[in-house]
Design an enzyme around this catalytic site. Structure first.
Site, short mmCIF file in Angstrom:
data_model
loop_
_atom_site.label_atom_id
_atom_site.label_comp_id
_atom_site.label_asym_id
_atom_site.label_seq_id
_atom_site.Cartn_x
_atom_site.Cartn_y
_atom_site.Cartn_z
N GLN A 190 0.89 -1.17 0.00
CA GLN A 190 0.00 0.00 0.00
C GLN A 190 0.92 1.21 0.00
O GLN A 190 1.51 1.54 1.02
CB GLN A 190 -0.92 -0.01 1.22
CG GLN A 190 -1.70 1.30 1.42
CD GLN A 190 -2.54 1.69 0.21
OE1 GLN A 190 -3.21 0.87 -0.38
NE2 GLN A 190 -2.46 2.97 -0.20
N GLN A 192 0.26 4.54 -1.40
CA GLN A 192 -0.25 5.90 -1.23
C GLN A 192 -0.33 6.19 0.27
O GLN A 192 -0.82 5.33 1.01
CB GLN A 192 -1.64 6.05 -1.84
CG GLN A 192 -2.08 7.50 -1.98
CD GLN A 192 -3.49 7.65 -2.53
OE1 GLN A 192 -4.27 6.70 -2.54
NE2 GLN A 192 -3.81 8.83 -3.00
N GLY A 318 -10.70 0.59 1.97
CA GLY A 318 -11.82 -0.02 1.26
C GLY A 318 -11.34 -0.47 -0.11
O GLY A 318 -11.62 -1.59 -0.56
N GLU A 321 -6.71 2.36 -5.84
CA GLU A 321 -6.85 2.43 -7.30
C GLU A 321 -5.59 2.06 -8.07
O GLU A 321 -5.27 2.71 -9.06
CB GLU A 321 -7.31 3.83 -7.67
CG GLU A 321 -6.30 4.97 -7.39
CD GLU A 321 -6.38 5.58 -6.00
OE1 GLU A 321 -6.83 4.87 -5.08
OE2 GLU A 321 -6.01 6.74 -5.83
N ASN A 322 -4.87 1.04 -7.63
CA ASN A 322 -3.66 0.67 -8.36
C ASN A 322 -4.02 0.39 -9.82
O ASN A 322 -4.92 -0.39 -10.09
CB ASN A 322 -3.01 -0.52 -7.68
CG ASN A 322 -2.58 -0.20 -6.26
OD1 ASN A 322 -2.01 0.87 -6.02
ND2 ASN A 322 -2.89 -1.06 -5.32
N HIS A 345 -15.75 3.63 -7.42
CA HIS A 345 -14.80 4.66 -7.01
C HIS A 345 -13.39 4.35 -7.53
O HIS A 345 -12.75 5.20 -8.16
CB HIS A 345 -14.80 4.76 -5.48
CG HIS A 345 -13.86 5.77 -4.93
ND1 HIS A 345 -14.25 7.04 -4.58
CD2 HIS A 345 -12.53 5.71 -4.67
CE1 HIS A 345 -13.20 7.72 -4.13
NE2 HIS A 345 -12.14 6.93 -4.17
N GLU A 346 -12.93 3.13 -7.30
CA GLU A 346 -11.57 2.80 -7.73
C GLU A 346 -11.46 2.81 -9.26
O GLU A 346 -10.47 3.24 -9.82
CB GLU A 346 -11.10 1.46 -7.15
CG GLU A 346 -11.20 1.33 -5.63
CD GLU A 346 -10.70 2.54 -4.84
OE1 GLU A 346 -9.84 3.28 -5.33
OE2 GLU A 346 -11.21 2.76 -3.72
N HIS A 349 -11.09 6.30 -10.53
CA HIS A 349 -9.72 6.83 -10.44
C HIS A 349 -8.93 6.62 -11.74
O HIS A 349 -7.91 7.27 -11.94
CB HIS A 349 -8.97 6.17 -9.29
CG HIS A 349 -9.13 6.84 -7.96
ND1 HIS A 349 -8.80 8.17 -7.75
CD2 HIS A 349 -9.56 6.37 -6.76
CE1 HIS A 349 -9.02 8.47 -6.46
NE2 HIS A 349 -9.49 7.40 -5.85
N GLU A 368 -9.53 12.90 -5.17
CA GLU A 368 -10.62 12.18 -4.53
C GLU A 368 -12.00 12.82 -4.77
O GLU A 368 -13.01 12.13 -4.80
CB GLU A 368 -10.37 12.04 -3.02
CG GLU A 368 -9.14 11.19 -2.68
CD GLU A 368 -9.24 9.73 -3.14
OE1 GLU A 368 -10.31 9.30 -3.58
OE2 GLU A 368 -8.20 9.04 -3.08
N ASP A 424 -2.13 12.45 5.01
CA ASP A 424 -3.41 11.87 5.41
C ASP A 424 -4.45 12.93 5.77
O ASP A 424 -5.65 12.72 5.60
CB ASP A 424 -3.23 10.95 6.63
CG ASP A 424 -2.59 9.63 6.27
OD1 ASP A 424 -2.37 9.40 5.05
OD2 ASP A 424 -2.28 8.83 7.17
N TYR A 432 -13.16 14.28 -0.37
CA TYR A 432 -14.04 13.30 -1.03
C TYR A 432 -15.43 13.89 -1.29
O TYR A 432 -15.76 14.26 -2.42
CB TYR A 432 -14.18 12.06 -0.15
CG TYR A 432 -12.98 11.13 -0.14
CD1 TYR A 432 -11.91 11.36 0.72
CD2 TYR A 432 -12.93 10.02 -0.97
CE1 TYR A 432 -10.82 10.51 0.75
CE2 TYR A 432 -11.84 9.15 -0.94
CZ TYR A 432 -10.79 9.40 -0.09
OH TYR A 432 -9.72 8.55 -0.07
N LYS A 607 -11.03 2.67 7.93
CA LYS A 607 -12.26 3.45 8.04
C LYS A 607 -13.11 2.98 9.22
O LYS A 607 -13.77 3.78 9.88
CB LYS A 607 -13.04 3.32 6.74
CG LYS A 607 -14.42 3.93 6.76
CD LYS A 607 -15.16 3.68 5.44
CE LYS A 607 -16.63 4.03 5.58
NZ LYS A 607 -17.41 3.66 4.40
N1 BES Z 1 -6.90 6.28 -2.87
C1 BES Z 1 -7.84 5.97 -1.87
C2 BES Z 1 -7.23 5.27 -0.69
C3 BES Z 1 -6.15 6.07 0.00
C4 BES Z 1 -6.32 7.39 0.31
C5 BES Z 1 -4.97 5.45 0.34
C6 BES Z 1 -5.30 8.10 0.94
C7 BES Z 1 -3.96 6.16 0.97
C8 BES Z 1 -4.12 7.48 1.27
C9 BES Z 1 -9.00 5.13 -2.41
O1 BES Z 1 -9.36 5.44 -3.71
C10 BES Z 1 -10.20 5.43 -1.57
O2 BES Z 1 -10.58 6.55 -1.53
N2 BES Z 1 -10.76 4.43 -0.91
C11 BES Z 1 -11.93 4.58 -0.08
C12 BES Z 1 -13.18 4.13 -0.78
C13 BES Z 1 -14.03 5.21 -1.34
C14 BES Z 1 -15.35 4.68 -1.84
C15 BES Z 1 -14.27 6.39 -0.46
C16 BES Z 1 -11.75 3.70 1.14
O3 BES Z 1 -10.73 3.03 1.23
O4 BES Z 1 -12.62 3.66 1.99
ZN ZN Z 2 -10.22 7.36 -3.89
#
Ligand code: BES
Ligand code: ZN
Length: 649
Positions: A190, A192, A318, A321-322, A345-346, A349, A368, A424, A432, A607
């Site tokens: 992971q 990001q 969750g 988006e690799n 969502h992914e 991206h 986002e 973060d 978002y 989350k």
């Molecule tokens: N890119 C993000 C995950 C992320 C954000 C990793 C910041 C590291 C740092 C991914 O696209 C994401 O937003 N995932 C969400 C799901 C979305 C439907 C809101 C998640 O993991 O809950």
């Molecule tokens: Zn995202």
């Protein structure tokens, strides 16, 4: 809806544009002046705002979360040659970096590293390898260490032999007993936002794009996957990958394990451990439709295949988006497709974020926010306006909560402050849901058709580039606002982008379904019988709305009545269980605590668990929570471990 998919299919045929070598990083030229003729016609209000916004473009702005000297020398391609050694939990081998020099005087290359052990550095030349001097600077807990390589000459290819640390924050190494089959180990990444540097010495910033290739060796029988074209040959422990499209380093990804696959169609496959593979393929079977809709709205998918990998439960997000291979939490496999917005969502991206990338983490909302907007459009196209509205309504609630809980007001405007402490902090609901509601606002003011055309062009005009908020604003003025200067005011736009708090122009999503739920809830709360609540037709979203709406001082008998009827303490849907546990903790509703313990021991998705631990600590359950955490911690991802350690310290 049918016609949308039809339009999509027609469009796919319309040329996949080439995207190999002509990519650019953050624009290094002034924004193109508006054509003279247009300028004359440009409304004064638009012109004034445009000029003010363009004046804010700072071409010398650097991503402050990297040590890399990417304005002098930039890495264009990375060739990995690595062995995954599960006995010692390290990746070891080498990378060859292909470097372009922007500054003809550049005599050093500075890379990001974090907990890497470097054995040697040399330039690859026609005369053979030339050893290079390098030094690795002090370790910063967030940024890692700069690695400075001396360059007596501007070598094109530089080879670094190194190994990762078993504690690398971006890699989780699972022992066999931590996986579903209990027999094979598992590794996944992971990266990001700042963890690619724990896997390899790189210019670890979203402002720099690389292509990559890789040879990965694993114990035979295990499958290796990367965010690249997959090697679907025999499971012989020797895999080859190519990623021909340029991507930022945070989108490099790797997974190794006892992983199988099911093809959903000829472009899309689902990978997972066997125990959940066929359930995952069923859960995500609408992905081809999502793809068609996205292409119809936003232009061709430029990444070739779109596969998904369902990870072990410790995956801390969750979804991630690799490119070519989204990583997903197994908690999405609910059995009823109720949580597939994460897939939307992914996938989204693939346009916002992976094609058009934020140049710094201060601009995360561009990534986002656009993605959340596209996600919601995909959900609407596939499942209807009601579901999309319910999802926005739930999002608005969490946006308001995040704004209230923000550590400082500056973190509630889109453009993050210059002294942003940690990337973060740029990933709250402000980026978002806030970003999504901003785009909803534009859609509403300019009309869907005009707005869709704009967004589609935005994705193609900035494809394979990294941009800042200040690049976006003049582009918006020229390409959307200029078409209808009365549609919005400068103050309205700036309230979203630069001013803290929730703008007045935010939509209030009106969900009839939620209203009905609230009505029933009100009747029950004022003395009704739980048996009279009509829930047969409720979807997960209605349940979430119902539970979110329960007052914090709900009497314990009421909790019991709901549990007796609906068994919410044992809800199998992780989203429903999560919000129920949050209410139960605050109310001290004992019967939920045993299943909550089980939840915390088996799910590593941030989350859910960050807020659960936080709420436990805040509600006098620190000792109980710490006892669970001590047992759960070894199974959590290093990123989750750090976050939860902070909660207890
Ligand atoms: N890119 C993000 C995950 C992320 C954000 C990793 C910041 C590291 C740092 C991914 O696209 C994401 O937003 N995932 C969400 C799901 C979305 C439907 C809101 C998640 O993991 O809950
Ligand atoms: Zn995202």
């Amino acid at each position: 809806m049918k016609s949308v998919w039809f339009a999509g299919s027609a469009m796919i045929a319309l040329a996949l544009t080439s995207c190999g070598n002509d990519s650019r990083e953050r624009k290094v030229t002034e924004p193109a002046p508006v054509e003279l003729e247009e300028e004359a016609a440009l409304d004064q209000r638009v012109a004034d705002a445009r000029a003010a916004w363009a004046a804010k473009i700072d071409l010398t702005e650097r991503d402050k979360f990297t040590y890399a000297n990417y304005h002098e020398a930039v890495v264009r391609h990375v060739d990995f040659d690595l062995t995954a050694d599960f006995d010692v939990k390290v990746l070891k081998g080498s990378v060859v970096l292909t470097v372009n020099y922007i500054d003809p005087e550049a005599s050093r290359l500075i890379l990001d590293t974090n907990q890497l052990t470097v054995d040697s550095v040399s330039a690859i030349t026609n005369e053979g390898p030339v050893a290079l001097d390098y030094k690795i600077g002090q370790q910063d807990p967030l940024l890692g260490s700069p690695m400075e390589i001396e360059l007596p000459s501007q070598y094109e290819k530089i080879e670094i032999s190194y190994r990762t640390s078993p504690e690398a924050e971006g890699l989780q190494w699972l022992n066999p007993e931590q996986t579903a089959n209990g027999e094979s180990p598992f590794l996944f990444s992971q990266f990001q936002p700042l963890y690619a540097r724990t896997m390899a010495p790189l210019q670890d910033t979203p402002a720099v794009r690389i292509t990559y290739s890789a040879n990965i060796k694993t114990p035979p029988g295990l499958r290796a996957l990367m965010s690249a074209n997959q090697d679907r040959g025999p499971l012989d422990g020797d895999y080859r990958f190519e990623m021909p499209q340029p991507i930022p380093s945070y989108l490099i990804a790797i997974a190794v394990g006892d992983i199988d696959l099911i093809d959903i169609d000829d472009q899309i496959a689902v990978y997972a451990e066997n125990y959940i593979l066929s359930a995952s393929a069923d859960e995500f079977s609408d992905t081809p439709k999502m793809m068609e809709v996205s292409e119809a709205y936003y232009g061709p998918y430029l990444w070739d295949r779109y596969d998904m990998l369902v990870l072990p439960p410790s995956f801390p997000f969750g979804g991630m988006e690799n490119p070519r291979l989204s990583f997903l939490t197994p908690t999405l496999v609910a059995g009823d497709k109720s949580l597939t917005n994460v897939v939307a969502h992914e996938l989204a991206h693939s346009w916002s974020g992976n094609l058009v990338t934020n140049a710094t983490w201060r601009d995360a909302w561009l990534n986002e926010g656009f993605t959340s907007y596209v996600e919601n459009r995909i959900m609407e196209a596939l499942y209807g306006v009601d579901r999309a509205t319910m999802e926005r309504s739930l999002d608005l609630k969490s946006l308001k909560r995040d704004i209230e809980e923000a550590e400082r007001p500056a973190l509630t405007a889109f453009k993050m402050p210059e002294d942003l402490a940690h990337p973060d902090d740029a990933f709250s609901q402000v980026s978002y849901a806030g970003g999504m509601f901003f785009l909803k606002f534009l859609e509403e003011r300019f009309g869907r058709e005009t707005f869709d055309t704009f967004v589609k062009r935005y994705f193609s005009d900035f494809a394979f580039q990294a941009i800042t908020t200040e690049d976006f604003l003049p582009y918006f003025a020229d390409n959307l606002w200029a078409k209808d200067p009365d549609a919005v005011t400068r103050e309205e736009i700036e309230a979203w982008i630069y001013e803290p708090g929730l703008p007045l122009t935010v939509e209030d999503p009106q969900s009839d379904a939620f209203e009905k739920v609230s009505d029933q809830q009100a009747i029950w709360l004022s003395g009704g019988d739980a048996n009279d609540i009509q829930t047969e037709a409720w979807t997960t979203h209605e349940w979430l709305h119902f539970i979110n709406g329960l007052p914090d001082d709900l009497p314990l008998e009421q909790f019991e009545a709901l549990d007796a009827r609906f068994d919410l303490s044992n809800a199998q849907n992780a989203e429903i269980a999560n919000v129920w546990y949050l209410k139960a903790i605050v109310a001290n509703y004992e019967p939920a605590f045993a299943p909550l313990e089980q939840f915390l021991l088996s799910v590593g998705r941030g989350k859910f668990i960050y807020r659960l631990y936080q709420t436990l600590v805040k509600n006098d359950r620190r000792g109980w929570a710490k006892n669970i955490y001590d047992r759960a911690r070894p199974g959590y991802h290093p990123i989750a471990q750090s976050r939860i350690d902070e909660i207890f310290n």
